[in-house]
Scaffold this motif. Sequence first.
Motif, PDB file in Angstrom:
ATOM      1  N   SER A   1       0.864  -1.181   0.000  1.00 17.17           N
ATOM      2  CA  SER A   1       0.000   0.000   0.000  1.00 17.17           C
ATOM      3  C   SER A   1       0.895   1.223   0.000  1.00 17.17           C
ATOM      4  CB  SER A   1      -0.888   0.001   1.251  1.00 17.17           C
ATOM      5  OG  SER A   1      -1.480   1.267   1.423  1.00 17.17           O
ATOM      6  N   ASN A   2       0.395   2.305  -0.544  1.00 13.16           N
ATOM      7  CA  ASN A   2       1.124   3.575  -0.442  1.00 13.16           C
ATOM      8  C   ASN A   2       1.105   4.115   0.981  1.00 13.16           C
ATOM      9  OD1 ASN A   2       1.674   3.593  -3.166  1.00 13.16           O
ATOM     10  ND2 ASN A   2      -0.284   4.577  -3.654  1.00 13.16           N
ATOM     11  N   VAL A   3       0.156   3.578   1.771  1.00 12.07           N
ATOM     12  CA  VAL A   3       0.101   3.995   3.163  1.00 12.07           C
ATOM     13  C   VAL A   3       1.121   3.150   3.921  1.00 12.07           C
ATOM     14  CG1 VAL A   3      -1.403   4.310   5.145  1.00 12.07           C
ATOM     15  CG2 VAL A   3      -2.350   4.444   2.833  1.00 12.07           C
ATOM     16  N   GLU A   4       2.271   3.766   4.243  1.00  8.72           N
ATOM     17  CA  GLU A   4       3.428   3.012   4.726  1.00  8.72           C
ATOM     18  C   GLU A   4       3.149   2.070   5.889  1.00  8.72           C
ATOM     19  OE1 GLU A   4       6.769   5.522   5.682  1.00  8.72           O
ATOM     20  OE2 GLU A   4       6.503   6.620   3.801  1.00  8.72           O
ATOM     21  N   LEU A   5       2.280   2.520   6.777  1.00  9.92           N
ATOM     22  CA  LEU A   5       2.010   1.741   7.983  1.00  9.92           C
ATOM     23  C   LEU A   5       1.507   0.339   7.646  1.00  9.92           C
ATOM     24  CD1 LEU A   5       2.146   2.383  10.980  1.00  9.92           C
ATOM     25  CD2 LEU A   5      -0.210   3.176  10.904  1.00  9.92           C
ATOM     26  N   ILE A   6       0.813   0.199   6.528  1.00  7.99           N
ATOM     27  CA  ILE A   6       0.200  -1.086   6.199  1.00  7.99           C
ATOM     28  C   ILE A   6       1.255  -2.144   5.871  1.00  7.99           C
ATOM     29  CG2 ILE A   6      -1.313  -2.270   4.548  1.00  7.99           C
ATOM     30  CD1 ILE A   6      -3.126   0.197   4.598  1.00  7.99           C
ATOM     31  N   PRO A   7       2.152  -1.909   4.890  1.00  8.72           N
ATOM     32  CA  PRO A   7       3.175  -2.932   4.646  1.00  8.72           C
ATOM     33  C   PRO A   7       4.095  -3.137   5.858  1.00  8.72           C
ATOM     34  CG  PRO A   7       3.527  -0.979   3.273  1.00  8.72           C
ATOM     35  CD  PRO A   7       2.190  -0.833   3.889  1.00  8.72           C
ATOM     36  N   GLU A   8       4.303  -2.084   6.627  1.00 15.11           N
ATOM     37  CA  GLU A   8       5.152  -2.205   7.818  1.00 15.11           C
ATOM     38  C   GLU A   8       4.574  -3.229   8.793  1.00 15.11           C
ATOM     39  OE1 GLU A   8       6.447   1.994   8.599  1.00 15.11           O
ATOM     40  OE2 GLU A   8       6.466   1.251  10.664  1.00 15.11           O
ATOM     41  N   ILE A   9       3.296  -3.056   9.101  1.00 16.00           N
ATOM     42  CA  ILE A   9       2.645  -3.971  10.042  1.00 16.00           C
ATOM     43  C   ILE A   9       2.496  -5.352   9.425  1.00 16.00           C
ATOM     44  CG2 ILE A   9       0.486  -4.434  11.280  1.00 16.00           C
ATOM     45  CD1 ILE A   9       0.204  -1.492  11.800  1.00 16.00           C
ATOM     46  N   ALA A  10       2.120  -5.383   8.159  1.00 11.51           N
ATOM     47  CA  ALA A  10       1.920  -6.669   7.490  1.00 11.51           C
ATOM     48  C   ALA A  10       3.226  -7.464   7.475  1.00 11.51           C
ATOM     49  CB  ALA A  10       1.391  -6.450   6.080  1.00 11.51           C
TER      50      ALA A  10
ATOM     51  N   HIS B   1       5.687  -7.243   9.544  1.00 11.91           N
ATOM     52  CA  HIS B   1       5.945  -7.699  10.912  1.00 11.91           C
ATOM     53  C   HIS B   1       5.234  -9.029  11.174  1.00 11.91           C
ATOM     54  CE1 HIS B   1       6.526  -7.355  15.290  1.00 11.91           C
ATOM     55  NE2 HIS B   1       5.257  -7.717  15.408  1.00 11.91           N
ATOM     56  N   LEU B   2       3.996  -9.091  10.706  1.00 12.90           N
ATOM     57  CA  LEU B   2       3.210 -10.310  10.930  1.00 12.90           C
ATOM     58  C   LEU B   2       3.711 -11.441  10.043  1.00 12.90           C
ATOM     59  CD1 LEU B   2      -0.195  -8.521  10.977  1.00 12.90           C
ATOM     60  CD2 LEU B   2       0.707  -9.868  12.874  1.00 12.90           C
ATOM     61  N   ILE B   3       4.019 -11.085   8.793  1.00 13.97           N
ATOM     62  CA  ILE B   3       4.388 -12.099   7.819  1.00 13.97           C
ATOM     63  C   ILE B   3       5.727 -12.739   8.210  1.00 13.97           C
ATOM     64  CG2 ILE B   3       5.187 -12.358   5.412  1.00 13.97           C
ATOM     65  CD1 ILE B   3       2.931 -10.180   4.783  1.00 13.97           C
TER      66      ILE B   3
ATOM     67  N   HIS C   1      -6.884 -14.995   8.644  1.00 19.51           N
ATOM     68  CA  HIS C   1      -6.252 -15.402   9.900  1.00 19.51           C
ATOM     69  C   HIS C   1      -5.444 -14.245  10.498  1.00 19.51           C
ATOM     70  CE1 HIS C   1      -4.263 -17.747  12.896  1.00 19.51           C
ATOM     71  NE2 HIS C   1      -3.088 -17.661  12.321  1.00 19.51           N
ATOM     72  N   THR C   2      -4.672 -13.570   9.674  1.00 21.20           N
ATOM     73  CA  THR C   2      -3.831 -12.466  10.144  1.00 21.20           C
ATOM     74  C   THR C   2      -4.687 -11.334  10.700  1.00 21.20           C
ATOM     75  OG1 THR C   2      -2.258 -13.056   8.414  1.00 21.20           O
ATOM     76  CG2 THR C   2      -1.927 -10.953   9.492  1.00 21.20           C
ATOM     77  N   ALA C   3      -5.790 -11.029  10.009  1.00 22.13           N
ATOM     78  CA  ALA C   3      -6.694  -9.980  10.481  1.00 22.13           C
ATOM     79  C   ALA C   3      -7.250 -10.351  11.856  1.00 22.13           C
ATOM     80  CB  ALA C   3      -7.827  -9.766   9.482  1.00 22.13           C
ATOM     81  N   THR C   4      -7.603 -11.629  12.011  1.00 23.11           N
ATOM     82  CA  THR C   4      -8.121 -12.097  13.294  1.00 23.11           C
ATOM     83  C   THR C   4      -7.069 -11.947  14.397  1.00 23.11           C
ATOM     84  OG1 THR C   4      -9.455 -13.694  12.091  1.00 23.11           O
ATOM     85  CG2 THR C   4      -9.211 -14.061  14.443  1.00 23.11           C
TER      86      THR C   4
END
Lengths: 337, 337
Positions: free
Chosen positions: A40-49, A51-53, A90-93
């Motif tokens: 996403s262009n919204v940096e926070l999203i790939p950052e958090i994703a 971290h989870l991935i 699953h990740t969203a949960t």
Amino acid sequence: MTLLKPAQKPAPAASIDPILRVTAPDMKRVNDLVLSMAGSNVELIPEIAEHLISSGGKRLRPMLTIASALAHDYSGEGHVKLAASVEFMHTATLLHDDVVDESDLRRGKRTARTIWGNQASVLVGDFLLGQAFKMMVEVGSMDALAILSNASAVIAEGEVWQLSAAKHLTTSEADYMAVIDAKTAALFAAAAEVGPVIANKGAAEREAMRDYGRSLGLAFQLVDDVLDYGGSAADLGKNTGDDFREGKITLPVILAYARGDEAERAFWREAMENGRNDDEALARATALIHRHGALEGTVERARGFGAKAFDAAASLPPSAARDALLSVVEFCIDRVS
Amino acid sequence: MTLLKPAQKPAPAASIDPILRVTAPDMKRVNDLVLSMAGSNVELIPEIAEHLISSGGKRLRPMLTIASALAHDYSGEGHVKLAASVEFMHTATLLHDDVVDESDLRRGKRTARTIWGNQASVLVGDFLLGQAFKMMVEVGSMDALAILSNASAVIAEGEVWQLSAAKHLTTSEADYMAVIDAKTAALFAAAAEVGPVIANKGAAEREAMRDYGRSLGLAFQLVDDVLDYGGSAADLGKNTGDDFREGKITLPVILAYARGDEAERAFWREAMENGRNDDEALARATALIHRHGALEGTVERARGFGAKAFDAAASLPPSAARDALLSVVEFCIDRVS
């Protein structure tokens, strides 16, 4: 501890290797897709994703989708997108669960909410769920969409139920099984069922895979519950005693409470309902659970569901993918051995 | 304040009545469906859902779906389920927004999170979103599913963006417009676009309704931003000054900041970035916004989008549903008159 009689055992026993091997080429594409859809262009999203991935999850659920599709001779492309959808659900949960449970660690790493805050965890969870539905729609199977969207509602319903029941020691074994049926087993069931669905198999195959996934999910959750009172944070990558400290009534507690005397029940009420859950209380809780054989009792039930899962997958025609599905059952249960 | 030249005006002007009238029979069924899909054996779910349902929202978004379908001569049943899905998507967003914004009041009523807690708000939001997707799947239109699932991801992405940008006065007007395009206009656009989609109309009709919904959504949000600095809590059913107290950079603030001198900009930074947002600060902020004509500037932009929305819907063949869509545009803008 072994689940199955030797004659039934798939080879190699109690290992996740067979499913890793069978699903490896497709899981490579699932992982690429997960990374790209978490962009996403919204940096926070790939950052958090990210971290989870990168947090070391086994990706068991998407592997079930891939293996289930392969076990039904599926040769299209849809299973990769559905598997990525399952992983995002699953990740969203997990993101929302950590907010709800106020968890600080998951798999030995700090949770997203402790790094980026509850707000970002809620919203990025919503984003991943939206991306999951987008991928499902792209596959174009209404039946698969119906299965996964239903699972999505059922999971959330189970979570709310657990929230209401969380601190009540009056929770019965049946109540608890209904909760984990919804919050854990529903996604395992959906992940497995979409395999025969996109392979255009009939109702019998769908039912077999749904039963397989559901029983496996129940066994998996019960074993998790046992591990929370039986391992160390280093082994598990999560805080042992988390469930206790969060006041979660899991099956080991339900069994220990049911088998305990009045003094013990008073202790449990004080601990779970009034929040007296320091390390000393955890030590006593663990001792009571051991004394009453509540872990063994929980594992026995897990074995029962494991046997059901095994039988359901054993009905498939022989293939490496089928054997992989079989070996996952034993792997899940043998985590407590 | 009137948006349109008298000759263009639909009659009666600036009223929500025409769309209420046109959609009434179908909205009755939408409301019944909403109530039934918010049902659950888990008591907390219908409790929270009922709180939201009875909270006096206008149900503008589902009415757009119904009116848009009727304006395209749709005669099936799918629009009712899609409208209920749209309402659930919106309700789920509100539940999560209130958690993220830590809001105490919405439409003059206590928010769900202040009554039942953040945890329940997160999870019930997830449940409603799951139910929304279930209903969409039942309608059986892949195109409608693609539109709504895409909106779901876009909305969440916009929310995360707003979270990251929330307290930065460097947010440009273009940045802000992109945020509200995602977090508000995307659902309006999807709600309107699914009308021609289920009525099997072509690309031109879809595009017209998407433009209509999007422009209306942008106008609606800008007017909301104005009202937050211009009305009273009693008028609005929400706390005036909420945006300010939450440090939300909305267009009136962006314009006042851009038009302000260095002392004023220092005040804005102190207020929005460092949280000096007490009543005295709100009074000064409101005075600065008025002094610089920032509300008028915002309303002018809202009128521009309103005119686009009007033109997009004016391309439809004449019908009561079309006139209802037209009058909604003026109604939205005239809230600031």
